[in-house]
Design a protein around this motif. Sequence first.
Motif, PDB file in Angstrom:
ATOM      1  N   ASP A  76      -1.810  16.384   3.191  1.00 26.99           N
ATOM      2  CA  ASP A  76      -1.358  16.407   4.587  1.00 26.99           C
ATOM      3  C   ASP A  76      -1.681  15.095   5.296  1.00 26.99           C
ATOM      4  O   ASP A  76      -0.877  14.593   6.098  1.00 26.99           O
ATOM      5  N   ALA A  77      -2.851  14.539   5.019  1.00 26.07           N
ATOM      6  CA  ALA A  77      -3.214  13.252   5.624  1.00 26.07           C
ATOM      7  C   ALA A  77      -2.262  12.150   5.158  1.00 26.07           C
ATOM      8  O   ALA A  77      -1.832  11.300   5.964  1.00 26.07           O
ATOM      9  N   VAL A  78      -1.931  12.157   3.864  1.00 22.30           N
ATOM     10  CA  VAL A  78      -0.992  11.169   3.326  1.00 22.30           C
ATOM     11  C   VAL A  78       0.369  11.323   4.000  1.00 22.30           C
ATOM     12  O   VAL A  78       0.983  10.343   4.457  1.00 22.30           O
ATOM     13  N   THR A  79       0.853  12.550   4.082  1.00 27.43           N
ATOM     14  CA  THR A  79       2.176  12.801   4.660  1.00 27.43           C
ATOM     15  C   THR A  79       2.224  12.399   6.128  1.00 27.43           C
ATOM     16  O   THR A  79       3.186  11.767   6.581  1.00 27.43           O
ATOM     17  N   GLN A  80       1.188  12.744   6.879  1.00 25.37           N
ATOM     18  CA  GLN A  80       1.147  12.385   8.299  1.00 25.37           C
ATOM     19  C   GLN A  80       1.150  10.862   8.475  1.00 25.37           C
ATOM     20  O   GLN A  80       1.828  10.322   9.362  1.00 25.37           O
ATOM     21  N   ALA A  81       0.393  10.166   7.648  1.00 27.79           N
ATOM     22  CA  ALA A  81       0.330   8.705   7.746  1.00 27.79           C
ATOM     23  C   ALA A  81       1.683   8.080   7.420  1.00 27.79           C
ATOM     24  O   ALA A  81       2.129   7.138   8.102  1.00 27.79           O
ATOM     25  N   LEU A  82       2.342   8.584   6.414  1.00 33.81           N
ATOM     26  CA  LEU A  82       3.624   8.005   5.998  1.00 33.81           C
ATOM     27  C   LEU A  82       4.693   8.195   7.063  1.00 33.81           C
ATOM     28  O   LEU A  82       5.632   7.384   7.148  1.00 33.81           O
ATOM     29  N   LYS A  83       4.578   9.212   7.866  1.00 31.96           N
ATOM     30  CA  LYS A  83       5.542   9.419   8.942  1.00 31.96           C
ATOM     31  C   LYS A  83       5.428   8.344  10.024  1.00 31.96           C
ATOM     32  O   LYS A  83       6.354   8.154  10.815  1.00 31.96           O
ATOM     33  N   LEU A  84       4.303   7.630  10.042  1.00 33.42           N
ATOM     34  CA  LEU A  84       4.097   6.555  11.009  1.00 33.42           C
ATOM     35  C   LEU A  84       4.528   5.190  10.480  1.00 33.42           C
ATOM     36  O   LEU A  84       4.550   4.206  11.235  1.00 33.42           O
ATOM     37  N   VAL A  85       4.862   5.152   9.198  1.00 27.25           N
ATOM     38  CA  VAL A  85       5.118   3.885   8.520  1.00 27.25           C
ATOM     39  C   VAL A  85       6.581   3.471   8.642  1.00 27.25           C
ATOM     40  O   VAL A  85       7.489   4.287   8.483  1.00 27.25           O
ATOM     41  N   ILE A  86       6.793   2.184   8.900  1.00 28.11           N
ATOM     42  CA  ILE A  86       8.114   1.565   8.770  1.00 28.11           C
ATOM     43  C   ILE A  86       8.017   0.592   7.611  1.00 28.11           C
ATOM     44  O   ILE A  86       7.160  -0.299   7.607  1.00 28.11           O
ATOM     45  N   GLY A  87       8.871   0.766   6.614  1.00 29.97           N
ATOM     46  CA  GLY A  87       8.826  -0.120   5.454  1.00 29.97           C
ATOM     47  C   GLY A  87       9.085   0.634   4.174  1.00 29.97           C
ATOM     48  O   GLY A  87       9.707   1.700   4.176  1.00 29.97           O
ATOM     49  N   THR A  88       8.616   0.068   3.077  1.00 27.64           N
ATOM     50  CA  THR A  88       8.821   0.669   1.760  1.00 27.64           C
ATOM     51  C   THR A  88       7.472   0.911   1.103  1.00 27.64           C
ATOM     52  O   THR A  88       6.511   0.180   1.345  1.00 27.64           O
ATOM     53  N   TYR A  89       7.441   1.925   0.263  1.00 28.30           N
ATOM     54  CA  TYR A  89       6.187   2.208  -0.419  1.00 28.30           C
ATOM     55  C   TYR A  89       6.416   3.049  -1.660  1.00 28.30           C
ATOM     56  O   TYR A  89       7.329   3.858  -1.752  1.00 28.30           O
ATOM     57  N   GLY A  90       5.580   2.790  -2.635  1.00 29.54           N
ATOM     58  CA  GLY A  90       5.299   3.700  -3.725  1.00 29.54           C
ATOM     59  C   GLY A  90       3.787   3.719  -3.780  1.00 29.54           C
ATOM     60  O   GLY A  90       3.164   2.655  -3.933  1.00 29.54           O
ATOM     61  N   ILE A  91       3.172   4.864  -3.587  1.00 29.41           N
ATOM     62  CA  ILE A  91       1.713   4.910  -3.487  1.00 29.41           C
ATOM     63  C   ILE A  91       1.130   5.986  -4.390  1.00 29.41           C
ATOM     64  O   ILE A  91       1.793   6.980  -4.713  1.00 29.41           O
ATOM     65  N   ALA A  92      -0.113   5.751  -4.782  1.00 30.23           N
ATOM     66  CA  ALA A  92      -0.930   6.781  -5.429  1.00 30.23           C
ATOM     67  C   ALA A  92      -2.278   6.778  -4.716  1.00 30.23           C
ATOM     68  O   ALA A  92      -2.849   5.705  -4.453  1.00 30.23           O
ATOM     69  N   VAL A  93      -2.778   7.955  -4.386  1.00 30.52           N
ATOM     70  CA  VAL A  93      -3.983   8.088  -3.566  1.00 30.52           C
ATOM     71  C   VAL A  93      -4.921   9.109  -4.196  1.00 30.52           C
ATOM     72  O   VAL A  93      -4.483  10.179  -4.643  1.00 30.52           O
ATOM     73  N   ILE A  94      -6.205   8.782  -4.219  1.00 26.96           N
ATOM     74  CA  ILE A  94      -7.228   9.757  -4.604  1.00 26.96           C
ATOM     75  C   ILE A  94      -8.311   9.785  -3.539  1.00 26.96           C
ATOM     76  O   ILE A  94      -8.437   8.843  -2.738  1.00 26.96           O
TER      77      ILE A  94
END
Length: 606
Positions: A142-160
């Motif tokens: 949920d934290a990842v999803t919420q943060a990505l909604k604020l992002v303008i740009g491109t990404y491929g991410i992996a998070v632990i």
Amino acid sequence: MCGIVGYIGERDAQGILTSGLRRLEYRGYDSAGIVTIDSSGQTTLLREKGKVSELDKLVLSHENHDKVGIGHTRWATHGEPSEINAHPHQAGDIYLVHNGIIENYKELKAELKDHNFVSETDSEVLAAMIDSLYDKDTSLVDAVTQALKLVIGTYGIAVISSREPEIVVVARSGSPLIIGVNDNETLIASDACALIGHTDKAIYLNDNEVAICKKDGVDLRDMSAQPISSKVETIEIDMQAIQKQGYDHFLLKEISEQPQTLRATLSGRINERAKDVRLDGLNLSTKELKSIEHITIIGCGTAYYAGLLSSYYLEQLVDGLTIDVAAASELRYRSFHLPKNTIALVVSQSGETADTLACLREIKRRDVKTIGIINTVGSTIAREVDGGIYVHAGPEISVASTKAFTSQVAAITMLGIQIAQAKGVGIKETSKYIDELAKLPDEIDNVIKNYKEKIAEIAKKYAKYEHSLYFGRDTLFPVALEGALKLKEISYTQAEGYAAGELKHGPIALVDDNFFEVALLLDNWLFDKGLSALSEVNARGGHVFVITNSTKDIDAEEILRIDTKLDILAPIVINVVQQLFAYYVAVARGNDVDQPRNLAKSVTVE
């Protein structure tokens, strides 16, 4: 650009991560790093400036048996190559690897007053944003999803996270990510070659999708947390295809295997006896092919030049067909017009080129049919076009593209023949193209076997120069552009390609003892015109290396005469000579041929 790997399972993660990064190093080699986590949440973060081999040394002194981890090999966009700017980035309990560009990172950074930023990267800002949203009542996904909604740009991410050591969260928008699935383990990579030898089953993540990866499965969802069904596909790459197999460099291997890869491009598609071409996968009826009046070809770098050379063949094959070829990085921002009855050819080796993908989406928005000329099966462009031709050239590990160029030109030429057939062009006109395509693999094989040593000898002579001019007429003009690109990519020699008739409009002013010139000459109706351009350069003290299929008298410092049965497609054979020439110049100069400075394979950022 940039390589991402991840692992969660029952095996030790460090070795799997570093092995994967070595396979992805062609995507970036400014710095590399991994982080692993044990079942209690203890993490080991290791990062190093330079190539993965430098990271390997660090890992040897910090070995562990952690079963979960993520890794990254970097091509710098924000911040110089350094250990501090290397991934993974840490923010509190969050560890993140990122491929792409966060365009609004400065605005986001200004909001994150509580985080002490240590790097110059946009990626650390994303890690900090996730951490700021990751309170005790919020899950990692949920934290990842919420943060990505604020992002303008491109990404491929992996998070632990050290708080949730049993999962890896991945997400993409504009940068590729693939999830490999296997019994009791899940792997993550930005390119399928990192998964070979571990699994041949993969889920290709689409834009705006998030996945929770566990060792026993993958939970796929959209940005609104709604579940999505996953499609598991088979990876069609074998281990030998990503190994050097005795060659000194991947580049020499890839140049040398063009006869075989070209046969794969042509196989089942041309019938030399029946003088016929049949391309499956176009998703265009004969009526639709017949109605085509205009073709737009888009690509970047070598793919752009492949499209440019192919456009000459399309014009020759089909009267009344208008064609424009555009660099995708420019077209995407132009106010361009697409006439009625247009199709667009989208050319990309990786199928992930950011600018080309942006053009594809804009063209599709205008309801224009798109045909992909793609090498990488399962890539984003391959999945988004209306139809396509896979060129089947196999993986290109060296950053400089060679075999893809040859197969792209062959594929577009076959498409031109099929359009011509649909429009009623007779066998007499199309058969010469079919005959030459059928002969082309053997002709390339002949050049590599019989001229390689002579090309290497000539290359040593010109390796001392820092500047060069390439020139040719007609179909040799795009070949001159591609030859100059290869030389500058891997030898770092300034190299510029020109149409031969344009030399007197400015470039000939550069001719002096600091330059050498590569003149491309075909023994055809334009031979004397090309000879005139050569004479003009000679008259000004040029140091000219001529590549030609002619036996006629030519005055030049060096001449390589290629014996070939081809006429129309002889420029493709000449281009193979240029590939070998650039390779041997780079070797003579002591350069890293496969991983040239400042470059990376698969340009997934602007």
